[in-house]
Enzyme design. Sequence first.
Site, PDB file in Angstrom:
ATOM      1  N   HIS A  53     -13.318 -52.881  18.963  1.00 15.27           N
ATOM      2  CA  HIS A  53     -14.330 -53.962  19.559  1.00 15.27           C
ATOM      3  C   HIS A  53     -15.324 -54.033  18.245  1.00 15.27           C
ATOM      4  O   HIS A  53     -15.227 -53.207  17.235  1.00 15.27           O
ATOM      5  CB  HIS A  53     -15.053 -53.688  20.680  1.00 15.27           C
ATOM      6  CG  HIS A  53     -16.125 -52.315  20.523  1.00 15.27           C
ATOM      7  ND1 HIS A  53     -15.390 -51.106  20.333  1.00 15.27           N
ATOM      8  CD2 HIS A  53     -17.182 -52.169  20.620  1.00 15.27           C
ATOM      9  CE1 HIS A  53     -16.535 -50.056  20.441  1.00 15.27           C
ATOM     10  NE2 HIS A  53     -17.466 -50.876  20.464  1.00 15.27           N
ATOM     11  N   HIS A  55     -18.484 -53.757  17.210  1.00 16.11           N
ATOM     12  CA  HIS A  55     -19.708 -52.739  17.122  1.00 16.11           C
ATOM     13  C   HIS A  55     -19.660 -52.003  15.644  1.00 16.11           C
ATOM     14  O   HIS A  55     -18.560 -51.595  15.223  1.00 16.11           O
ATOM     15  CB  HIS A  55     -20.052 -51.762  18.244  1.00 16.11           C
ATOM     16  CG  HIS A  55     -20.573 -52.594  19.285  1.00 16.11           C
ATOM     17  ND1 HIS A  55     -20.609 -51.779  20.542  1.00 16.11           N
ATOM     18  CD2 HIS A  55     -21.176 -53.725  19.563  1.00 16.11           C
ATOM     19  CE1 HIS A  55     -21.345 -52.746  21.535  1.00 16.11           C
ATOM     20  NE2 HIS A  55     -21.308 -53.707  20.864  1.00 16.11           N
ATOM     21  N   ASP A  57     -20.553 -49.514  14.696  1.00 16.13           N
ATOM     22  CA  ASP A  57     -20.193 -48.066  14.277  1.00 16.13           C
ATOM     23  C   ASP A  57     -18.823 -47.812  14.668  1.00 16.13           C
ATOM     24  O   ASP A  57     -18.133 -46.753  14.502  1.00 16.13           O
ATOM     25  CB  ASP A  57     -21.001 -47.194  15.353  1.00 16.13           C
ATOM     26  CG  ASP A  57     -20.721 -47.469  16.789  1.00 16.13           C
ATOM     27  OD1 ASP A  57     -20.796 -48.404  17.243  1.00 16.13           O
ATOM     28  OD2 ASP A  57     -20.254 -46.519  17.555  1.00 16.13           O
ATOM     29  N   HIS A  58     -18.158 -49.030  14.497  1.00 17.17           N
ATOM     30  CA  HIS A  58     -16.555 -49.210  14.732  1.00 17.17           C
ATOM     31  C   HIS A  58     -15.840 -49.864  13.483  1.00 17.17           C
ATOM     32  O   HIS A  58     -14.625 -49.775  13.342  1.00 17.17           O
ATOM     33  CB  HIS A  58     -16.183 -49.575  16.103  1.00 17.17           C
ATOM     34  CG  HIS A  58     -16.659 -48.760  17.401  1.00 17.17           C
ATOM     35  ND1 HIS A  58     -15.785 -48.108  18.061  1.00 17.17           N
ATOM     36  CD2 HIS A  58     -17.820 -48.440  17.798  1.00 17.17           C
ATOM     37  CE1 HIS A  58     -16.532 -47.077  18.827  1.00 17.17           C
ATOM     38  NE2 HIS A  58     -18.089 -47.742  18.730  1.00 17.17           N
ATOM     39  N   HIS A 109     -17.730 -53.241  27.896  1.00 20.88           N
ATOM     40  CA  HIS A 109     -18.751 -52.977  26.988  1.00 20.88           C
ATOM     41  C   HIS A 109     -19.035 -54.297  26.002  1.00 20.88           C
ATOM     42  O   HIS A 109     -20.243 -54.244  25.731  1.00 20.88           O
ATOM     43  CB  HIS A 109     -17.888 -51.853  26.172  1.00 20.88           C
ATOM     44  CG  HIS A 109     -18.729 -51.154  24.946  1.00 20.88           C
ATOM     45  ND1 HIS A 109     -19.957 -50.471  25.350  1.00 20.88           N
ATOM     46  CD2 HIS A 109     -18.642 -51.236  23.658  1.00 20.88           C
ATOM     47  CE1 HIS A 109     -20.470 -50.072  24.293  1.00 20.88           C
ATOM     48  NE2 HIS A 109     -19.866 -50.543  23.097  1.00 20.88           N
ATOM     49  N   ASP A 134     -15.167 -47.827  23.271  1.00 23.86           N
ATOM     50  CA  ASP A 134     -16.336 -47.562  24.075  1.00 23.86           C
ATOM     51  C   ASP A 134     -16.145 -47.757  25.394  1.00 23.86           C
ATOM     52  O   ASP A 134     -16.825 -48.360  26.137  1.00 23.86           O
ATOM     53  CB  ASP A 134     -17.436 -48.042  23.352  1.00 23.86           C
ATOM     54  CG  ASP A 134     -18.015 -47.324  22.098  1.00 23.86           C
ATOM     55  OD1 ASP A 134     -17.541 -46.339  21.777  1.00 23.86           O
ATOM     56  OD2 ASP A 134     -18.716 -48.011  21.525  1.00 23.86           O
ATOM     57  N   HIS A 172     -16.351 -41.486  21.149  1.00 23.33           N
ATOM     58  CA  HIS A 172     -17.866 -40.722  20.748  1.00 23.33           C
ATOM     59  C   HIS A 172     -17.524 -39.414  21.647  1.00 23.33           C
ATOM     60  O   HIS A 172     -16.892 -39.298  22.662  1.00 23.33           O
ATOM     61  CB  HIS A 172     -18.618 -41.614  21.453  1.00 23.33           C
ATOM     62  CG  HIS A 172     -19.390 -42.772  20.775  1.00 23.33           C
ATOM     63  ND1 HIS A 172     -20.180 -42.712  19.642  1.00 23.33           N
ATOM     64  CD2 HIS A 172     -19.071 -44.070  21.034  1.00 23.33           C
ATOM     65  CE1 HIS A 172     -20.501 -44.134  19.308  1.00 23.33           C
ATOM     66  NE2 HIS A 172     -19.483 -44.815  20.085  1.00 23.33           N
TER      67      HIS A 172
HETATM   68 FE    FE Z   1     -19.645 -47.118  19.694  1.00 26.13          FE
HETATM   69 ZN    ZN Z   2     -19.626 -49.939  21.103  1.00 28.11          ZN
END
Ligand code: FE
Ligand code: ZN
Length: 262
Positions: A53, A55, A57-58, A109, A134, A172
């Site tokens: 996805h 985001h 942090d990915h 998400h 996530d 995570h």
């Molecule tokens: Fe994340």
């Molecule tokens: Zn995420």
Amino acid sequence: MTLVPLPAFADNYIWMLQIDGQAAVVDPGDAGPVFDALAREPGLELAAILVTHHHGDHTGGVAELREATGAQVFGPATENIPQPFTPMRGGSHAQALGLRFDVIDVPGHTAGHIAYVLREPPAPLSHPLLFCGDTLFSGGCGRLFEGTPAQMLASLDALAALPDDTQVCCAHEYTLSNLRFALAVEPGNAALVDHERHCQTLRAHGRPTLPAQLAMERRTNPFLRSREGTVIAAVQAHAPGVQPDDEVAVFAALRQWKNDFR
Ligand code: FE
Ligand code: ZN
């Protein structure tokens, strides 16, 4: 084939698969840990990047890794991923490391979130692997930033339908805080009590709690158990007025309870 979680940021894992001198990584939010892993094995080549996805942090390390290695990037067709990438959607598959990663749509998400399943990884790995970003966490699930509770419930149902021995590779390390909430929902779940103790021990030794086993998630994760009588009763006690036979309303109230839980 080997599978290792590369820790990134405070609590992310970038999953790395390796076979015959080639590697693939899932959700590299940071290029640094991947470069470090490549440097530890001279000759190891990054062949593929799988993104679940959009985001940061990915995806934060995707462009830098692609530019440095020429790796092919696969990502959700309907999300804004660093270009160029090969668009994936439910029913399609990513061909990487000579293997086939099946794609499942798991909105909730984010609106276009996807998961990847490697059904028969090469030896010595012997269980199916799920890379779910996530969406499903050990003991929990992702927050609903873009999707509805109905979408997330359907997405979790799709993941829960995978084989019992599926290894769940979440993005995570949220397990202990998730299990603290799970115990508030189901204090009498003996499997959950045992599992929480086991995960405490792993973390006390600095070890990841992941991958999780799908069968254990079905026994302990309240978000895979929102149709169980114990979970419905706990949700009703917490949020009176939720209709027990409305599975989406129960799930929504459970997710809201977790959002507010301290
Ligand atoms: Fe994340
Ligand atoms: Zn995420």
